[in-house]
Design a protein around this motif. Structure first.
Motif, short mmCIF file in Angstrom:
data_model
loop_
_atom_site.label_atom_id
_atom_site.label_comp_id
_atom_site.label_asym_id
_atom_site.label_seq_id
_atom_site.Cartn_x
_atom_site.Cartn_y
_atom_site.Cartn_z
N GLU A 179 22.43 7.04 30.32
CA GLU A 179 22.19 8.27 29.56
C GLU A 179 23.47 8.82 28.93
N ASN A 180 24.29 7.91 28.38
CA ASN A 180 25.59 8.35 27.86
C ASN A 180 25.47 9.34 26.70
N PHE A 181 24.35 9.37 26.04
CA PHE A 181 24.19 10.24 24.88
C PHE A 181 23.87 11.67 25.26
N VAL A 182 23.62 11.94 26.56
CA VAL A 182 23.33 13.32 26.99
C VAL A 182 24.34 13.83 28.01
N LEU A 183 25.37 13.05 28.30
CA LEU A 183 26.39 13.48 29.25
C LEU A 183 27.57 14.10 28.53
N SER A 203 33.48 0.93 30.70
CA SER A 203 32.77 2.15 30.36
C SER A 203 32.36 2.13 28.90
N GLY A 204 31.17 2.60 28.65
CA GLY A 204 30.73 2.77 27.28
C GLY A 204 31.42 3.96 26.64
N VAL A 205 31.59 3.89 25.33
CA VAL A 205 32.11 5.00 24.52
C VAL A 205 31.06 5.26 23.45
N ASN A 206 30.45 6.42 23.48
CA ASN A 206 29.35 6.70 22.56
C ASN A 206 29.45 8.13 22.06
N HIS A 207 29.87 8.27 20.83
CA HIS A 207 29.95 9.61 20.22
C HIS A 207 29.76 9.48 18.72
N GLU A 208 29.13 10.49 18.15
CA GLU A 208 28.86 10.46 16.71
C GLU A 208 30.13 10.63 15.89
N LEU A 213 36.71 11.16 15.96
CA LEU A 213 37.78 11.86 16.66
C LEU A 213 37.39 12.10 18.12
N GLU A 214 36.13 12.47 18.35
CA GLU A 214 35.67 12.69 19.72
C GLU A 214 35.51 11.38 20.48
N ALA A 215 35.10 10.33 19.77
CA ALA A 215 34.99 9.01 20.41
C ALA A 215 36.36 8.55 20.89
N ALA A 216 37.38 8.79 20.09
CA ALA A 216 38.74 8.42 20.47
C ALA A 216 39.19 9.22 21.69
N ARG A 217 38.90 10.51 21.70
CA ARG A 217 39.28 11.35 22.83
C ARG A 217 38.53 10.91 24.09
N GLU A 218 37.26 10.61 23.91
CA GLU A 218 36.44 10.13 25.03
C GLU A 218 37.01 8.83 25.58
N VAL A 245 32.46 -0.13 22.86
CA VAL A 245 32.27 0.86 21.79
C VAL A 245 30.86 0.72 21.22
N PHE A 246 30.05 1.74 21.44
CA PHE A 246 28.69 1.75 20.92
C PHE A 246 28.67 2.32 19.50
N PRO A 247 27.79 1.82 18.64
CA PRO A 247 27.63 2.44 17.32
C PRO A 247 26.95 3.80 17.47
N PRO A 248 27.44 4.82 16.79
CA PRO A 248 26.78 6.12 16.85
C PRO A 248 25.31 6.01 16.44
N ASN A 249 24.45 6.78 17.09
CA ASN A 249 23.02 6.68 16.82
C ASN A 249 22.67 7.03 15.38
N SER A 250 23.47 7.89 14.74
CA SER A 250 23.19 8.28 13.37
C SER A 250 23.29 7.10 12.40
N TRP A 251 24.01 6.06 12.80
CA TRP A 251 24.16 4.90 11.92
C TRP A 251 22.84 4.17 11.69
N ALA A 252 21.85 4.42 12.53
CA ALA A 252 20.55 3.78 12.34
C ALA A 252 19.96 4.14 10.98
N LEU A 253 20.33 5.29 10.47
CA LEU A 253 19.79 5.76 9.18
C LEU A 253 20.55 5.19 7.99
N GLY A 254 21.67 4.53 8.26
CA GLY A 254 22.48 3.98 7.19
C GLY A 254 23.90 4.51 7.24
N HIS A 255 24.84 3.73 6.74
CA HIS A 255 26.23 4.12 6.79
C HIS A 255 27.03 3.22 5.85
N ASP A 256 28.22 3.67 5.54
CA ASP A 256 29.17 2.86 4.79
C ASP A 256 29.85 1.93 5.79
#
Length: 311
Positions: free
Chosen positions: A55-59, A83-88, A91-96, A110-121
């Motif tokens: 549940e890394n996305f809610v911790l 450890s997984g690293v999961n942040h949108e 800057l916060e992913a780096a701090r995490e 390093v997990f891809p941020p969930n928002s990337w599911a909608l598309g990204h550069d």
């Protein structure tokens, strides 16, 4: 177990859950017991904590740090902890990432941020990983997301670029589709034969081992670790008859946890399994997820009967 991070990454690593109290706070005592039980199984070489099953996305960051600290304190000294690293936000992913390294993680996934599911550069993917890399010193792992996870699954060009970074030493290959898995394995073998590819689609572990794999980081190993180790051991020995027999025991459970509709219910079902097995008192999850339904529990109980030989 001695050796480099890459050598120690081989074999089976359990992706653990995070027990919660009824008030949704982390149950640290239950977490320590969960990790101790799993890592006591011969053949479990390490852990993936703060993964999707955890549940890394809610911790919060403080909670993720505690998970690493508890894992370090509750497992054998030679247990490899990733450890997984999961942040949108990068800057916060780096701090995490820096915080989790400081807490004792041997490596970071390093997990891809969930928002990337909608598309990204694609340049954003590369930049995100660079932020994490530049904030840390430990080995890094890439995550290949399921092919049905929208744009989170990296195209070949992006995977080539990411794997070209020498800080990247391994890939958790979770494409969850056999053809995509083999394509990525062949790509990495040609580009970076020193990089370990871990076949980590719980439903097709047998197939990934036939194609070729350095091991797996999987959440089924947090529920039935002995069976997952037995599958890997048989595959490593080239005993495909035995591997198929173990796969047949695991298959109904993998379907009940990961494939049965509705989607996105794996963590709830993993916790339900642990409760059914007597390894977990509370199967609470943080909202909006809810505990397993009666129908889910029925399917999981039947699958566990097959897996444990109670059927």
């Amino acid at each position: 177990m001695s050796g480099s991070f890459v050598d120690r990454l081989c074999g089976i690593h359990a992706a653990t859950i995070v027990p919660m109290r009824p008030d949704f706070a982390i149950d640290e005592e239950a977490l320590a017991a969960h990790i101790s039980r799993v890592t006591a199984v011969r053949g479990i070489n390490g852990l993936l904590v703060n993964g999707h099953a955890g549940e890394n996305f809610v911790l919060s960051l403080a909670e993720k740090r505690r998970v690493v600290e508890i894992a370090r304190a509750s497992s054998p000294m030679d247990c490899l902890i990733v450890s997984g690293v999961n942040h949108e936000a990068s800057l916060e992913a780096a701090r995490e990432a820096a915080t989790l390294e400081e807490a004792g993680a041997d490596g970071l996934l390093v997990f891809p941020p969930n928002s990337w599911a909608l598309g990204h550069d694609d340049a954003c993917v590369i930049a995100h990983h660079r932020w994490v890399r530049d904030a840390t010193t430990v080995p890094l792992m890439l995550y290949c997301a399921p092919v049905d996870a929208g744009a989170m699954a990296y195209p070949r060009s992006v995977l080539e670029h990411l794997a070209g970074d020498l800080r990247v030493v391994a890939i958790k290959e979770g494409s969850w589709e056999v053809a995509a898995y083999e394509e990525n394995v062949r790509l990495i073998r040609a580009l970076r034969p020193d990089v370990r590819v871990l076949g980590s689609g719980d439903e097709h572990l047998l197939t990934s081992y036939i194609v070729g794999s350095a091991g797996s980081q999987v959440s089924l190993a947090a529920v039935v670790p002995e069976l997952v180790v037995a599958l890997w051991t048989a595959a490593e020995a080239g005993d495909w008859t035995q591997a198929r027999a173990v796969h047949d025991k695991l298959y109904p459970l993998s379907v009940a946890v990961y494939r049965d509709a509705p989607g996105g219910r794996a963590t709830a079902r993993l916790k339900a399994c642990l409760k059914l097995l007597g390894h977990l008192e509370s199967d609470t999850l943080r909202p909006p997820q809810h505990a397993a339904t009666a129908a889910e529990i029925g399917a999981l109980s039947a699958a566990l009967d097959v897996a444990t030989g109670r059927a």
